[in-house]
Design an enzyme around this catalytic site. Structure first.
Site, PDB file in Angstrom:
ATOM      1  N   ASN A   8      69.655  62.007  53.157  1.00  0.00           N
ATOM      2  CA  ASN A   8      69.283  61.239  51.970  1.00  0.00           C
ATOM      3  C   ASN A   8      69.188  62.083  50.702  1.00  0.00           C
ATOM      4  O   ASN A   8      69.158  61.534  49.604  1.00  0.00           O
ATOM      5  CB  ASN A   8      67.988  60.458  52.233  1.00  0.00           C
ATOM      6  CG  ASN A   8      68.228  59.330  53.217  1.00  0.00           C
ATOM      7  OD1 ASN A   8      69.373  58.924  53.442  1.00  0.00           O
ATOM      8  ND2 ASN A   8      67.165  58.842  53.841  1.00  0.00           N
ATOM      9  N   ARG A  77      74.772  51.877  50.924  1.00  0.00           N
ATOM     10  CA  ARG A  77      73.798  51.501  49.913  1.00  0.00           C
ATOM     11  C   ARG A  77      73.549  52.615  48.882  1.00  0.00           C
ATOM     12  O   ARG A  77      73.409  52.358  47.691  1.00  0.00           O
ATOM     13  CB  ARG A  77      72.484  51.141  50.602  1.00  0.00           C
ATOM     14  CG  ARG A  77      71.455  50.740  49.613  1.00  0.00           C
ATOM     15  CD  ARG A  77      70.150  50.357  50.218  1.00  0.00           C
ATOM     16  NE  ARG A  77      69.125  50.370  49.200  1.00  0.00           N
ATOM     17  CZ  ARG A  77      68.907  49.376  48.368  1.00  0.00           C
ATOM     18  NH1 ARG A  77      69.610  48.284  48.444  1.00  0.00           N
ATOM     19  NH2 ARG A  77      67.971  49.478  47.449  1.00  0.00           N
ATOM     20  N   CYS A 101      71.161  44.916  54.384  1.00  0.00           N
ATOM     21  CA  CYS A 101      71.678  45.659  55.531  1.00  0.00           C
ATOM     22  C   CYS A 101      70.804  45.304  56.725  1.00  0.00           C
ATOM     23  O   CYS A 101      69.928  44.450  56.613  1.00  0.00           O
ATOM     24  CB  CYS A 101      71.701  47.149  55.266  1.00  0.00           C
ATOM     25  SG  CYS A 101      70.071  47.849  55.178  1.00  0.00           S
ATOM     26  N   PRO A 107      66.679  44.756  47.724  1.00  0.00           N
ATOM     27  CA  PRO A 107      67.059  44.435  46.345  1.00  0.00           C
ATOM     28  C   PRO A 107      67.091  45.680  45.447  1.00  0.00           C
ATOM     29  O   PRO A 107      66.652  46.754  45.858  1.00  0.00           O
ATOM     30  CB  PRO A 107      65.957  43.473  45.890  1.00  0.00           C
ATOM     31  CG  PRO A 107      64.800  43.762  46.774  1.00  0.00           C
ATOM     32  CD  PRO A 107      65.334  44.307  48.061  1.00  0.00           C
ATOM     33  N   LEU A 110      64.351  46.999  40.616  1.00  0.00           N
ATOM     34  CA  LEU A 110      63.594  48.093  39.986  1.00  0.00           C
ATOM     35  C   LEU A 110      64.549  49.062  39.275  1.00  0.00           C
ATOM     36  O   LEU A 110      64.240  49.589  38.206  1.00  0.00           O
ATOM     37  CB  LEU A 110      62.752  48.848  41.021  1.00  0.00           C
ATOM     38  CG  LEU A 110      61.661  48.025  41.717  1.00  0.00           C
ATOM     39  CD1 LEU A 110      61.007  48.830  42.845  1.00  0.00           C
ATOM     40  CD2 LEU A 110      60.598  47.601  40.701  1.00  0.00           C
ATOM     41  N   ASP A 294      61.458  55.977  58.373  1.00  0.00           N
ATOM     42  CA  ASP A 294      62.635  56.511  59.074  1.00  0.00           C
ATOM     43  C   ASP A 294      62.282  57.165  60.414  1.00  0.00           C
ATOM     44  O   ASP A 294      63.184  57.583  61.148  1.00  0.00           O
ATOM     45  CB  ASP A 294      63.382  57.525  58.176  1.00  0.00           C
ATOM     46  CG  ASP A 294      64.047  56.855  56.989  1.00  0.00           C
ATOM     47  OD1 ASP A 294      64.201  55.618  57.011  1.00  0.00           O
ATOM     48  OD2 ASP A 294      64.405  57.569  56.034  1.00  0.00           O
TER      49      ASP A 294
HETATM   50  N1  EPU Z   1      62.773  47.717  46.887  1.00  0.00           N
HETATM   51  C1  EPU Z   1      62.683  46.605  46.077  1.00  0.00           C
HETATM   52  N2  EPU Z   1      63.347  46.625  44.890  1.00  0.00           N
HETATM   53  C2  EPU Z   1      64.086  47.700  44.475  1.00  0.00           C
HETATM   54  C3  EPU Z   1      64.158  48.821  45.298  1.00  0.00           C
HETATM   55  C4  EPU Z   1      63.499  48.806  46.521  1.00  0.00           C
HETATM   56  O1  EPU Z   1      62.032  45.620  46.430  1.00  0.00           O
HETATM   57  O2  EPU Z   1      64.639  47.632  43.370  1.00  0.00           O
HETATM   58  C5  EPU Z   1      62.097  47.683  48.198  1.00  0.00           C
HETATM   59  C6  EPU Z   1      63.090  47.758  49.354  1.00  0.00           C
HETATM   60  O3  EPU Z   1      63.671  46.507  49.622  1.00  0.00           O
HETATM   61  C7  EPU Z   1      62.238  48.287  50.478  1.00  0.00           C
HETATM   62  C8  EPU Z   1      61.256  49.202  49.741  1.00  0.00           C
HETATM   63  O4  EPU Z   1      61.299  48.828  48.369  1.00  0.00           O
HETATM   64  O5  EPU Z   1      61.558  47.254  51.089  1.00  0.00           O
HETATM   65  C9  EPU Z   1      61.578  50.676  49.859  1.00  0.00           C
HETATM   66  O6  EPU Z   1      62.866  50.918  49.373  1.00  0.00           O
HETATM   67  P1  EPU Z   1      63.320  52.280  48.666  1.00  0.00           P
HETATM   68  O7  EPU Z   1      64.010  51.903  47.410  1.00  0.00           O
HETATM   69  O8  EPU Z   1      62.177  53.238  48.603  1.00  0.00           O
HETATM   70  O9  EPU Z   1      64.373  52.807  49.719  1.00  0.00           O
HETATM   71  P2  EPU Z   1      65.874  53.256  49.440  1.00  0.00           P
HETATM   72  O10 EPU Z   1      65.909  54.161  48.278  1.00  0.00           O
HETATM   73  O11 EPU Z   1      66.772  52.101  49.469  1.00  0.00           O
HETATM   74  C10 EPU Z   1      65.691  55.424  50.880  1.00  0.00           C
HETATM   75  C11 EPU Z   1      66.426  55.991  52.051  1.00  0.00           C
HETATM   76  C12 EPU Z   1      66.070  55.209  53.314  1.00  0.00           C
HETATM   77  C13 EPU Z   1      64.552  55.293  53.518  1.00  0.00           C
HETATM   78  C14 EPU Z   1      63.831  54.756  52.266  1.00  0.00           C
HETATM   79  C15 EPU Z   1      62.309  54.858  52.347  1.00  0.00           C
HETATM   80  C16 EPU Z   1      68.444  56.807  51.006  1.00  0.00           C
HETATM   81  C17 EPU Z   1      69.906  56.727  50.894  1.00  0.00           C
HETATM   82  N3  EPU Z   1      67.850  55.923  51.817  1.00  0.00           N
HETATM   83  O12 EPU Z   1      66.158  54.087  50.754  1.00  0.00           O
HETATM   84  O13 EPU Z   1      66.716  55.842  54.400  1.00  0.00           O
HETATM   85  O14 EPU Z   1      64.179  54.530  54.642  1.00  0.00           O
HETATM   86  O15 EPU Z   1      64.282  55.491  51.094  1.00  0.00           O
HETATM   87  O16 EPU Z   1      61.912  56.170  52.554  1.00  0.00           O
HETATM   88  O17 EPU Z   1      67.823  57.687  50.426  1.00  0.00           O
HETATM   89  C18 EPU Z   1      67.640  56.015  56.560  1.00  0.00           C
HETATM   90  O18 EPU Z   1      67.867  57.205  56.283  1.00  0.00           O
HETATM   91  O19 EPU Z   1      67.798  55.545  57.726  1.00  0.00           O
HETATM   92  C19 EPU Z   1      67.166  55.141  55.496  1.00  0.00           C
HETATM   93  C20 EPU Z   1      67.156  53.821  55.597  1.00  0.00           C
END
Ligand code: EPU
Length: 371
Positions: A8, A77, A101, A107, A110, A294
């Protein structure tokens, strides 16, 4: 076990490379299909990439396209996070919505609201986020942004966008994950002015231009912790390196509550010590530094064979308990109520044909298979 560079971090730092005007070399890139996909997406924007083992060389001089192709972005993503650097460099970005996914709807409002606060016009139509900046210089404007939730991706998108904005951007309630800090350190190495990464308040002062660098990605905390869980479930000694033990504090604390012993042999080397003890405990996933989502699936496999009851609560993603049904095929005793999984430890699991849903669920099933 040798631990790879953090997935990540690597994916988002690769997007961050678009901020540099010239070349950039990234080291310790893990060998993953997702990295291959990210390379294809960045190449589609006009960037040349050369890969040599775990080193990626980028030549940004041909970067002129602001539309990463739908077929590629829809499969990864993290590719959406490139909207920040594309907009900052070219003043326009047309990026397909990443879509949901297997673990949730995921979404991006943010990300979008933050870019709008920085002066971007954003229209979402036909599944495409069309963002552009008006004005002579087509530069984003520094802004004070409060994130309703400390989203990792939104923090990263906005931090990258702010590096080339006019003036100061303050991100409040920012994500504190080590991968956010790694991205900030990369951006600093190309000349960005960022302070506070790793806290909930990140301050970015925009600069005119960002330069070449050579940067090494941190080691993957989830991969390291996954190997430690494998050591605990098989009651065997497993050494993991390089591992940054401070990034694994929540997972190690849970392993010790469950009965495993973890030795920290040197600052980058950790080892499981067999104890023969596995007892239930409760786990709740939350943003860093609390227990990571994770690692939830892998710990569920471990708790499935730990004595007594455990309650696992998933608060980060709304659909990240799909491995329950698969672990049950292997004889686990688990009930789901809303976002809670109630695990009653069994003496042994049995081999079965199972389906892997997402990456971490797959790791959990491998761990269960080992046991
Ligand atoms: N969320 C919103 N609105 C937004 C952005 C996020 O509601 O605009 C929600 C998401 O739907 C979720 C929560 O906030 O329910 C957390 O999402 P976040 O944005 O923190 O996660 P991400 O950036 O999409 C990254 C990692 C994920 C990891 C999460 C949490 C990457 C590429 N992915 O995802 O990694 O689980 O942070 O730590 O950096 C994995 O490696 O298996 C994986 C899924």
């Amino acid at each position: 076990m040798k631990v790879s560079g953090a997935k990540n971090s690597a994916l988002v730092v690769m997007a961050g490379a678009l901020l540099c005007k010239s070349e950039c070399r990234l080291r310790n890139i893990p060998g993953l299909v997702d990295v291959d996909k990210m390379c294809q997406i960045i190449e589609a924007l006009g960037v040349k990439i050369q890969r040599n083992d775990d080193v990626l060389d980028f030549d940004m001089t041909g970067f002129n396209c602001h539309t990463p192709p739908f077929e590629l972005v829809s499969k990864l993503r993290a590719a959406f996070f490139a909207i920040g650097p594309i907009l900052a460099r070219l003043g326009v970005a047309k990026v397909p919505l990443p879509g949901g996914c297997s673990i949730g709807a995921r979404p991006v409002e943010l990300h979008v609201r933050g870019l709008q606060a920085m002066g971007a016009h954003v229209e979402i139509a036909h599944g495409i986020v069309n963002a552009y900046v008006t004005g002579v210089n087509k530069r984003l404007q520094g802004a004070k942004i409060y994130l309703d939730y400390p989203s990792v991706g939104a923090t990263e998108t906005l931090m990258m966008a702010a590096t080339l904005a006019d003036g100061e951007t303050i991100l409040e309630n920012a994500a504190k994950e080590p991968e956010v800090v790694d991205l900030a350190n990369f951006c600093i190495s190309i000349g960005a002015k960022i302070t506070g990464a790793g806290t909930d308040r990140i301050v970015i002062v925009g600069v005119q231009e960002l330069h070449a660098t050579e940067y090494s990605i941190i080691s993957d905390r989830v991969e390291a912790a996954t190997f430690l869980v494998a050591g605990a479930i098989t009651n065997s000694e497993i050494t993991v390196f390089p591992a940054i033990s401070s990034h694994l504090a929540a997972a190690v604390a849970k392993l010790e509550q469950i009965g495993a012993r973890i030795a920290i042999d040197s600052p980058d080397r950790m080892r499981t010590i067999p104890t023969g003890i596995l007892r239930g405990t409760d786990i709740e996933t939350l943003p860093y530094p609390a227990f990571p989502t994770d690692m939830q699936a892998q710990f569920m496999a471990l708790l499935a064979v730990s004595e007594g009851s455990s309650v696992i609560t998933e608060t980060v993603f709304e659909n990240r308990l799909q491995h329950v049904a698969e672990l049950k095929r292997m004889g686990a005793n688990i009930k789901v109520k809303g976002n809670h999984a109630i695990v009653e430890g069994v003496l042994a699991l049995s081999g079965a044909t199972v389906t892997a849903t997402d990456l971490r669920a797959s790791a959990a099933l491998v761990i269960a298979g080992l046991a």
